[in-house]
Design a protein around this motif. Structure first.
Motif, mmCIF file in Angstrom:
data_model
loop_
_atom_site.group_PDB
_atom_site.id
_atom_site.type_symbol
_atom_site.label_atom_id
_atom_site.label_comp_id
_atom_site.label_asym_id
_atom_site.label_seq_id
_atom_site.Cartn_x
_atom_site.Cartn_y
_atom_site.Cartn_z
ATOM 1 N N LYS A 37 0.862 -1.173 0.000
ATOM 2 C CA LYS A 37 0.000 0.000 0.000
ATOM 3 C C LYS A 37 0.901 1.226 0.000
ATOM 4 O O LYS A 37 2.066 1.156 0.424
ATOM 5 N N ARG A 38 0.355 2.329 -0.480
ATOM 6 C CA ARG A 38 1.066 3.604 -0.476
ATOM 7 C C ARG A 38 0.052 4.725 -0.535
ATOM 8 O O ARG A 38 -1.125 4.499 -0.797
ATOM 9 N N ARG A 39 0.519 5.918 -0.281
ATOM 10 C CA ARG A 39 -0.331 7.107 -0.399
ATOM 11 C C ARG A 39 0.091 7.864 -1.660
ATOM 12 O O ARG A 39 1.276 7.929 -1.967
ATOM 13 N N MET A 40 -0.862 8.446 -2.336
ATOM 14 C CA MET A 40 -0.554 9.237 -3.523
ATOM 15 C C MET A 40 -0.146 10.662 -3.137
ATOM 16 O O MET A 40 0.582 11.312 -3.869
ATOM 17 N N VAL A 41 -0.654 11.142 -1.990
ATOM 18 C CA VAL A 41 -0.293 12.448 -1.444
ATOM 19 C C VAL A 41 -0.176 12.311 0.068
ATOM 20 O O VAL A 41 -0.749 11.398 0.669
ATOM 21 N N LYS A 42 0.544 13.241 0.699
ATOM 22 C CA LYS A 42 0.684 13.224 2.158
ATOM 23 C C LYS A 42 -0.697 13.264 2.810
ATOM 24 O O LYS A 42 -1.540 14.077 2.450
ATOM 25 N N ASP A 43 -0.912 12.357 3.749
ATOM 26 C CA ASP A 43 -2.159 12.230 4.501
ATOM 27 C C ASP A 43 -3.356 11.816 3.640
ATOM 28 O O ASP A 43 -4.490 11.880 4.097
ATOM 29 N N GLY A 44 -3.127 11.379 2.422
ATOM 30 C CA GLY A 44 -4.205 10.865 1.586
ATOM 31 C C GLY A 44 -4.511 9.431 1.974
ATOM 32 O O GLY A 44 -3.819 8.830 2.802
ATOM 33 N N PRO A 45 -5.543 8.855 1.386
ATOM 34 C CA PRO A 45 -5.865 7.461 1.706
ATOM 35 C C PRO A 45 -4.827 6.513 1.099
ATOM 36 O O PRO A 45 -4.179 6.841 0.101
ATOM 37 N N PHE A 46 -4.675 5.360 1.708
ATOM 38 C CA PHE A 46 -3.797 4.352 1.137
ATOM 39 C C PHE A 46 -4.451 3.772 -0.107
ATOM 40 O O PHE A 46 -5.669 3.640 -0.177
ATOM 41 N N ARG A 89 4.509 -0.011 1.353
ATOM 42 C CA ARG A 89 4.557 -0.712 2.639
ATOM 43 C C ARG A 89 3.934 -2.087 2.431
ATOM 44 O O ARG A 89 2.813 -2.188 1.922
ATOM 45 N N PRO A 90 4.625 -3.149 2.814
ATOM 46 C CA PRO A 90 4.067 -4.499 2.625
ATOM 47 C C PRO A 90 2.785 -4.697 3.434
ATOM 48 O O PRO A 90 2.677 -4.251 4.576
ATOM 49 N N ILE A 91 1.798 -5.356 2.804
ATOM 50 C CA ILE A 91 0.540 -5.687 3.472
ATOM 51 C C ILE A 91 0.138 -7.103 3.081
ATOM 52 O O ILE A 91 0.627 -7.651 2.099
ATOM 53 N N SER A 92 -0.780 -7.670 3.839
ATOM 54 C CA SER A 92 -1.268 -9.015 3.524
ATOM 55 C C SER A 92 -2.142 -8.975 2.274
ATOM 56 O O SER A 92 -2.640 -7.918 1.875
ATOM 57 N N ALA A 93 -2.342 -10.137 1.682
ATOM 58 C CA ALA A 93 -3.213 -10.238 0.514
ATOM 59 C C ALA A 93 -4.637 -9.814 0.881
ATOM 60 O O ALA A 93 -5.339 -9.195 0.080
ATOM 61 N N GLU A 94 -5.072 -10.128 2.112
ATOM 62 C CA GLU A 94 -6.409 -9.739 2.565
ATOM 63 C C GLU A 94 -6.543 -8.219 2.656
ATOM 64 O O GLU A 94 -7.577 -7.661 2.265
ATOM 65 N N GLU A 95 -5.520 -7.553 3.188
ATOM 66 C CA GLU A 95 -5.578 -6.087 3.278
ATOM 67 C C GLU A 95 -5.558 -5.471 1.877
ATOM 68 O O GLU A 95 -6.236 -4.482 1.614
ATOM 69 N N TYR A 96 -4.788 -6.065 0.981
ATOM 70 C CA TYR A 96 -4.768 -5.599 -0.413
ATOM 71 C C TYR A 96 -6.169 -5.680 -1.015
ATOM 72 O O TYR A 96 -6.650 -4.726 -1.624
ATOM 73 N N ASP A 97 -6.840 -6.816 -0.829
ATOM 74 C CA ASP A 97 -8.199 -6.986 -1.349
ATOM 75 C C ASP A 97 -9.155 -5.964 -0.735
ATOM 76 O O ASP A 97 -10.013 -5.409 -1.417
ATOM 77 N N ALA A 98 -9.007 -5.702 0.563
ATOM 78 C CA ALA A 98 -9.861 -4.728 1.236
ATOM 79 C C ALA A 98 -9.626 -3.321 0.682
ATOM 80 O O ALA A 98 -10.587 -2.571 0.463
ATOM 81 N N LEU A 99 -8.365 -2.959 0.452
ATOM 82 C CA LEU A 99 -8.071 -1.641 -0.117
ATOM 83 C C LEU A 99 -8.627 -1.511 -1.528
ATOM 84 O O LEU A 99 -9.119 -0.458 -1.919
#
Length: 126
Positions: A37-46, A89-99
């Motif tokens: 996951k990452r943010r496109m701008v500071k304090d933006g959503p992941f 930032r590394p995340i689980s496959a489940e968190e990736y699906d949720a995002l």
């Protein structure tokens, strides 16, 4: 010379070890396959990022027929893995699906180039 493809075990080693909590050294110009996951701008959503290795393999010999290359998708758009890697930032496959689903179900998460107050967002969610 036989050119063997990199195994999936080796490809995803950095990501698996990182998600499990191990502190793994990151090389700035060496993206690693996995879910991030990452943010496109500071304090933006992941936003979700996936990096993978593209391999052209001869079906008869099992050898590589072209160099292995990295590909990536960030926020549902193809991107250069080298450009996004240092922000991931590394995340689980489940968190990736949720995002991936959050962008569609939460309107504030769809505007990835605008800062949001996640505390305020949580208060208005049913």
């Amino acid at each position: 010379m036989i050119r063997q493809p990199t195994s999936a075990e080796d490809q995803y080693s950095f990501w698996r070890r990182s998600v499990s909590g191990e502190r793994v050294a990151r090389i700035e110009d060496d993206p690693q396959p996995g879910f991030y996951k990452r943010r496109m701008v500071k304090d933006g959503p992941f936003v979700p990022v996936e990096i993978w290795m593209d391999q052209e393999i001869d079906p008869i010999t099992g050898e590589l027929t072209a160099p292995e290359t990295y590909l990536a998708i960030c926020n549902a758009h193809p991107c250069d893995p080298l450009e996004v890697w240092t922000y991931c930032r590394p995340i689980s496959a489940e968190e990736y699906d949720a995002l991936t689903g959050a962008r569609q179900s939460i309107p504030a998460m769809a505007d990835t180039h605008t800062k949001i107050d996640l505390g305020q967002l949580a208060a208005i969610r049913p």
